[in-house]
Design a protein around this motif. Structure first.
Motif, PDB file in Angstrom:
ATOM      1  N   GLU A  95       0.860  -1.176   0.000  1.00 21.37           N
ATOM      2  CA  GLU A  95       0.000   0.000   0.000  1.00 21.37           C
ATOM      3  C   GLU A  95       0.899   1.230   0.000  1.00 21.37           C
ATOM      4  N   ILE A  96       0.674   2.083  -0.976  1.00 24.20           N
ATOM      5  CA  ILE A  96       1.483   3.290  -1.125  1.00 24.20           C
ATOM      6  C   ILE A  96       0.626   4.482  -0.761  1.00 24.20           C
ATOM      7  N   THR A  97       1.166   5.387   0.030  1.00 27.09           N
ATOM      8  CA  THR A  97       0.361   6.524   0.464  1.00 27.09           C
ATOM      9  C   THR A  97       0.370   7.652  -0.552  1.00 27.09           C
ATOM     10  N   PHE A  98      -0.780   8.373  -0.625  1.00 27.53           N
ATOM     11  CA  PHE A  98      -0.858   9.602  -1.410  1.00 27.53           C
ATOM     12  C   PHE A  98      -0.321  10.775  -0.611  1.00 27.53           C
ATOM     13  N   ASP A  99      -0.170  10.604   0.719  1.00 30.61           N
ATOM     14  CA  ASP A  99      -0.022  11.721   1.659  1.00 30.61           C
ATOM     15  C   ASP A  99       1.243  11.543   2.493  1.00 30.61           C
ATOM     16  N   PRO A 100       2.427  11.620   1.858  1.00 29.75           N
ATOM     17  CA  PRO A 100       3.663  11.361   2.602  1.00 29.75           C
ATOM     18  C   PRO A 100       3.913  12.362   3.718  1.00 29.75           C
ATOM     19  N   LYS A 101       3.288  13.532   3.612  1.00 26.63           N
ATOM     20  CA  LYS A 101       3.511  14.553   4.638  1.00 26.63           C
ATOM     21  C   LYS A 101       2.989  14.078   5.998  1.00 26.63           C
ATOM     22  N   ARG A 102       1.793  13.502   6.016  1.00 27.26           N
ATOM     23  CA  ARG A 102       1.228  13.046   7.281  1.00 27.26           C
ATOM     24  C   ARG A 102       1.487  11.561   7.520  1.00 27.26           C
ATOM     25  N   ASP A 103       1.549  10.795   6.465  1.00 18.39           N
ATOM     26  CA  ASP A 103       1.745   9.339   6.604  1.00 18.39           C
ATOM     27  C   ASP A 103       3.226   8.999   6.687  1.00 18.39           C
ATOM     28  N   THR A 104       3.773   9.276   7.843  1.00 12.85           N
ATOM     29  CA  THR A 104       5.165   8.938   8.126  1.00 12.85           C
ATOM     30  C   THR A 104       5.255   7.435   8.404  1.00 12.85           C
ATOM     31  N   PRO A 105       6.438   6.877   8.452  1.00 14.23           N
ATOM     32  CA  PRO A 105       6.548   5.445   8.759  1.00 14.23           C
ATOM     33  C   PRO A 105       5.850   5.053  10.063  1.00 14.23           C
ATOM     34  N   SER A 106       5.967   5.867  11.086  1.00 18.41           N
ATOM     35  CA  SER A 106       5.333   5.481  12.361  1.00 18.41           C
ATOM     36  C   SER A 106       3.813   5.493  12.240  1.00 18.41           C
ATOM     37  N   VAL A 107       3.265   6.433  11.447  1.00 19.96           N
ATOM     38  CA  VAL A 107       1.818   6.473  11.240  1.00 19.96           C
ATOM     39  C   VAL A 107       1.387   5.233  10.461  1.00 19.96           C
ATOM     40  N   LEU A 108       2.180   4.846   9.466  1.00 23.59           N
ATOM     41  CA  LEU A 108       1.845   3.647   8.688  1.00 23.59           C
ATOM     42  C   LEU A 108       1.939   2.400   9.559  1.00 23.59           C
ATOM     43  N   ASN A 109       2.900   2.406  10.451  1.00 21.81           N
ATOM     44  CA  ASN A 109       3.056   1.273  11.375  1.00 21.81           C
ATOM     45  C   ASN A 109       1.812   1.126  12.241  1.00 21.81           C
TER      46      ASN A 109
END
Lengths: 203, 162
Positions: A95-109
């Protein structure tokens, strides 16, 4: 003479099957086989996409974690596809995020933990904006901020308009199938994935 | 054991399992139908089929439910609140020109003896800036504010979309 005829007939049959199979193979929609996009996964590990997944078939979705409706439905769809596949040893889910600004690795985790995504099968990808936008462009995925607001607590919030897509990629990093991510029945994706898992379609 | 006996045993086993499954399906459908009929017989405002999407802390969730207006007068969904989120608002998902998105929804009028459905891919309550992770199995309180009926608190289970 009969032997020669038999062998000739056999060779003709094989050639015929090869021709038919090549006519029937799914077309390449996007060819990322010679591309390398440097991204980060949910553990902040550098991932080269799609080359690090060489030899695996990929089911790829595009989401952003602040999207509570459509994107969660897409993630649920990805889980259903994963759960309904009979064998998954050669398939990875990305799954690739559209929103790298808010979707940091820790948020994705945290997203992976919240939605109980199997870390053995799922990878979530983010990175710097330029890298993420490059891979989205290469795969013809659109995303843009559509509505921005400042909340009562002073926090800036925004929603995004985006492409709703799940894609199937072969082991050489080529997109062979794509679907509306939140609406495609899992069995359609599985059927198409199994088509390209036979060796006839890998050329 | 000859082939006919094996076939007979297989068919009987299949019928038993088919019967069990259809009994289970019938039971679920019956319960759903009873719930719907109860809502439609009501002369007040009823809330059914509510659930919330899981969400990470500081994230966003969506709440879905059906609001049945059993009264003889139209009512309007004007606001939503929840203590688990910094903000709550009515939103609508849409598909336009090949893209999907969300936008705020206006006050929603519910006609007499009518149902307003908030469901995935459409109208929903958006909870923004969740104060905690909303995990599968949790329950949250959501306050639905209607213009005539006033504020009603609804208990909403959190689950994963399927």
């Amino acid at each position: 003479m009969d032997f020669i005829k038999s062998v000739s007939l056999l060779i003709l049959c094989i050639l015929f099957m090869l021709i038919v199979s090549r006519c029937d193979r799914p077309e390449v929609i996007h060819d990322l086989s010679d591309k390398k996009f440097t991204l980060l996964n949910q553990d902040s590990t550098t991932i080269n996409f799609p080359s690090d997944f060489k030899d695996d078939y990929l089911v790829v979705a595009f989401i952003y974690t602040y999207c509570p409706d459509i994107c969660n439905i897409t993630t649920a769809n990805m889980k259903n596809i994963s759960n309904q596949l009979e064998t998954t040893s050669d398939v990875q889910f990305v799954e690739i995020t559209f929103d790298p600004k808010r979707d940091t690795p820790s948020v994705l985790n945290e997203y992976m933990q919240t939605f109980k995504l199997d870390e053995q099968r799922f990878t979530m990808l983010t990175g710097d904006s330029e890298s993420v936008n490059s891979v989205l462009n290469a795969m013809d995925i659109e995303a843009a901020i559509s509505y921005r607001d400042t909340t009562a607590s002073g926090k800036i919030s925004y929603t995004m308009n985006h492409t709703d897509r799940i894609m199937v990629m072969d082991t050489q990093g080529r997109v062979r199938f794509e679907y509306p991510g939140s609406r495609v029945p899992p069995e359609h994706v599985i059927q198409d994935l199994n088509k390209i898992r036979t060796s006839w379609y890998e050329f | 054991m000859n082939f006919n006996k094996v076939l007979y045993l297989f068919l009987m086993t299949g019928c038993i399992f088919a019967g069990c499954q259809s009994d289970s399906d019938s039971e679920t459908k019956q319960k759903q139908q009873e719930a719907a009929e109860h809502a439609f017989r009501s002369t007040s405002v009823e809330f059914t089929d509510q659930w919330a999407q899981a969400a990470q802390k500081d994230g966003n969730s969506a709440v879905y439910l059906q609001i049945y207006n059993g009264t003889a007068t139209a009512d309007t969904l004007v606001a939503v609140h929840s203590a688990v989120a910094g903000e709550a608002a009515l939103h609508e998902s849409f598909q336009e020109k090949g893209l999907t998105g969300m936008r705020p929804a206006d006050r929603l009028v519910i006609s007499p003896k009518s149902m307003l459905a908030l469901q995935p891919g459409g109208l929903h309550i958006m909870l923004m800036n969740t104060k905690q992770r909303l995990a599968e199995g949790d329950s949250i309180q959501v306050v639905i504010e209607l213009a005539r009926t006033g504020k009603k608190e609804v208990t909403v289970p959190v689950r994963l979309a399927n």
